[in-house]
Design an enzyme around this catalytic site. Structure first.
Site, PDB file in Angstrom:
ATOM      1  N   ASP A  67       7.021  -1.374  -0.201  1.00 28.82           N
ATOM      2  CA  ASP A  67       6.849  -0.014  -0.719  1.00 28.82           C
ATOM      3  C   ASP A  67       6.499   0.940   0.420  1.00 28.82           C
ATOM      4  O   ASP A  67       6.223   0.512   1.540  1.00 28.82           O
ATOM      5  CB  ASP A  67       5.764   0.021  -1.806  1.00 28.82           C
ATOM      6  CG  ASP A  67       4.419  -0.534  -1.329  1.00 28.82           C
ATOM      7  OD1 ASP A  67       4.287  -0.900  -0.154  1.00 28.82           O
ATOM      8  OD2 ASP A  67       3.497  -0.600  -2.154  1.00 28.82           O
ATOM      9  N   ASN A 136      -6.330  -0.709  -9.643  1.00 27.17           N
ATOM     10  CA  ASN A 136      -5.812  -0.378 -10.978  1.00 27.17           C
ATOM     11  C   ASN A 136      -4.782  -1.406 -11.452  1.00 27.17           C
ATOM     12  O   ASN A 136      -4.094  -1.190 -12.448  1.00 27.17           O
ATOM     13  CB  ASN A 136      -5.187   1.022 -10.970  1.00 27.17           C
ATOM     14  CG  ASN A 136      -4.013   1.128 -10.000  1.00 27.17           C
ATOM     15  OD1 ASN A 136      -3.690   0.162  -9.316  1.00 27.17           O
ATOM     16  ND2 ASN A 136      -3.378   2.277  -9.952  1.00 27.17           N
ATOM     17  N   HIS A 138      -2.049  -2.366  -9.814  1.00 24.33           N
ATOM     18  CA  HIS A 138      -0.648  -2.156  -9.424  1.00 24.33           C
ATOM     19  C   HIS A 138      -0.157  -3.236  -8.460  1.00 24.33           C
ATOM     20  O   HIS A 138      -0.944  -3.910  -7.794  1.00 24.33           O
ATOM     21  CB  HIS A 138      -0.416  -0.740  -8.868  1.00 24.33           C
ATOM     22  CG  HIS A 138      -0.921  -0.477  -7.484  1.00 24.33           C
ATOM     23  ND1 HIS A 138      -1.063   0.797  -6.980  1.00 24.33           N
ATOM     24  CD2 HIS A 138      -1.304  -1.305  -6.470  1.00 24.33           C
ATOM     25  CE1 HIS A 138      -1.494   0.728  -5.730  1.00 24.33           C
ATOM     26  NE2 HIS A 138      -1.657  -0.525  -5.404  1.00 24.33           N
ATOM     27  N   GLU A 143       2.980   1.251 -10.773  1.00 25.48           N
ATOM     28  CA  GLU A 143       1.714   1.771 -11.272  1.00 25.48           C
ATOM     29  C   GLU A 143       1.538   1.473 -12.763  1.00 25.48           C
ATOM     30  O   GLU A 143       2.518   1.151 -13.455  1.00 25.48           O
ATOM     31  CB  GLU A 143       1.686   3.290 -11.048  1.00 25.48           C
ATOM     32  CG  GLU A 143       1.778   3.712  -9.583  1.00 25.48           C
ATOM     33  CD  GLU A 143       0.460   3.540  -8.830  1.00 25.48           C
ATOM     34  OE1 GLU A 143      -0.289   2.578  -9.089  1.00 25.48           O
ATOM     35  OE2 GLU A 143       0.180   4.369  -7.950  1.00 25.48           O
TER      36      GLU A 143
HETATM   37  C1  GLP Z   1      -1.437  -0.265  -1.871  1.00 22.70           C
HETATM   38  C2  GLP Z   1       0.020  -0.663  -1.588  1.00 22.70           C
HETATM   39  C3  GLP Z   1       0.318  -2.079  -1.992  1.00 22.70           C
HETATM   40  C4  GLP Z   1      -0.857  -2.936  -1.676  1.00 22.70           C
HETATM   41  C5  GLP Z   1      -1.992  -2.576  -2.598  1.00 22.70           C
HETATM   42  C6  GLP Z   1      -3.300  -3.195  -2.199  1.00 22.70           C
HETATM   43  O1  GLP Z   1      -1.506   1.003  -2.443  1.00 22.70           O
HETATM   44  N1  GLP Z   1       0.964   0.196  -2.208  1.00 22.70           N
HETATM   45  O2  GLP Z   1       1.464  -2.515  -1.343  1.00 22.70           O
HETATM   46  O3  GLP Z   1      -0.530  -4.286  -1.834  1.00 22.70           O
HETATM   47  O4  GLP Z   1      -2.120  -1.178  -2.734  1.00 22.70           O
HETATM   48  O5  GLP Z   1      -3.742  -2.630  -1.011  1.00 22.70           O
HETATM   49  P1  GLP Z   1      -4.934  -3.248  -0.147  1.00 22.70           P
HETATM   50  O6  GLP Z   1      -4.467  -4.559   0.350  1.00 22.70           O
HETATM   51  O7  GLP Z   1      -5.141  -2.237   0.967  1.00 22.70           O
HETATM   52  O8  GLP Z   1      -6.100  -3.354  -1.052  1.00 22.70           O
END
Ligand code: GLP
Length: 244
Positions: A67, A136, A138, A143
């Site tokens: 993403d 959340n 996701h 989302e």
């Molecule tokens: C982010 C990204 C995801 C990621 C997730 C967790 O917003 N879009 O690809 O896996 O949220 O992020 P983190 O590993 O920094 O907690």
């Protein structure tokens, strides 16, 4: 769902890395999707170590990005791509021809979605997709409220994602949309590995594992995947443990 729980973030990272190494040894031309985010940093450092020690060879692997924030690219610190080039592709010596990422600065983002969809239809399914989880629930930028039927798409980011996402940037950043692989790409992947650490992920992990399967908590869809693995540190597992 397969659960792997570890004492520490470091131990979790070593084991997630080993899972990727095992796959590449078995299938040197594997198709792998890696995420940005804070969670996989330890895993990526382990992969770099493994390459330096000659324990694995990524020269035939194809990488797909998960993403990106719309409007940001490789040169923008805080973007997923900047992180992946700095922490993974660069140190692992991955060639540009092995890497397929969304151009989140493109004027036609739908065409970008089609380009990555077509790559995955042609070369896929993914042999392995590594995922983090948002607070959340996701997955990538799928989302809350997302259709489980979706392939690549552009999305208005959830308020939680916009707030939590500030951690990737030195200055406050206006974040509004994301471009992401869809839930269907994840469901079609041969293996899904979701990694989560820290107490801030405990509720989302609990809902994903023990809650109902619902688009309100996108990661819950992994309950329906036959080969999904959660790699957790103790803090992220805490609420599941509490309610056993
Ligand atoms: C982010 C990204 C995801 C990621 C997730 C967790 O917003 N879009 O690809 O896996 O949220 O992020 P983190 O590993 O920094 O907690």
């Amino acid at each position: 769902m397969n659960l792997h729980v570890f004492e520490s973030y470091e131990e979790m990272s070593v084991n997630v890395a080993q899972c990727i190494i095992d796959l590449v040894k078995e299938k040197p031309d594997a198709l792998i999707c890696l995420p940005g985010g804070s969670t996989p940093l330890g895993t990526y450092r382990e992969l770099v170590k493994a390459v330096q020690e000659g324990r694995v060879d990524f020269s035939r692997v194809t990488f797909v990005g998960l993403d990106e924030f719309v409007g940001l690219g490789r040169e923008d610190e805080g973007s997923c791509q900047h992180f992946l080039f700095t922490e993974v592709y660069g140190p692992l010596g991955i060639k540009e021809s092995q890497i397929h990422l969304f151009d989140a600065k493109a004027s036609d983002l739908q065409a970008e979605c089609r380009r990555i969809d077509e790559l995955l239809f042609r070369r896929g399914p993914l042999d392995l997709i590594l995922l983090g989880i948002g607070v959340n629930g996701h997955l990538g930028f799928n989302e809350p409220g997302v259709s489980f039927d979706s392939y690549c798409h552009v999305v208005d980011l959830d308020e939680v994602t916009k707030t939590v996402g500030q951690k990737y940037f030195k200055e406050p950043k206006q974040l509004s949309q994301g471009i992401t692989l869809g839930i269907k790409h994840m469901l079609e992947a041969r293996k899904v590995v979701l990694a989560a650490n820290g107490p801030q992920k405990a509720e989302a992990v609990y809902q994903a594992l023990r809650g109902e399967v619902t688009p309100s908590l996108p990661a819950s869809v992994l309950q329906t995947h036959p080969n999904a693995h959660f790699y957790l540190d103790k803090a992220a597992y805490a609420k599941v443990e509490e309610t056993r």
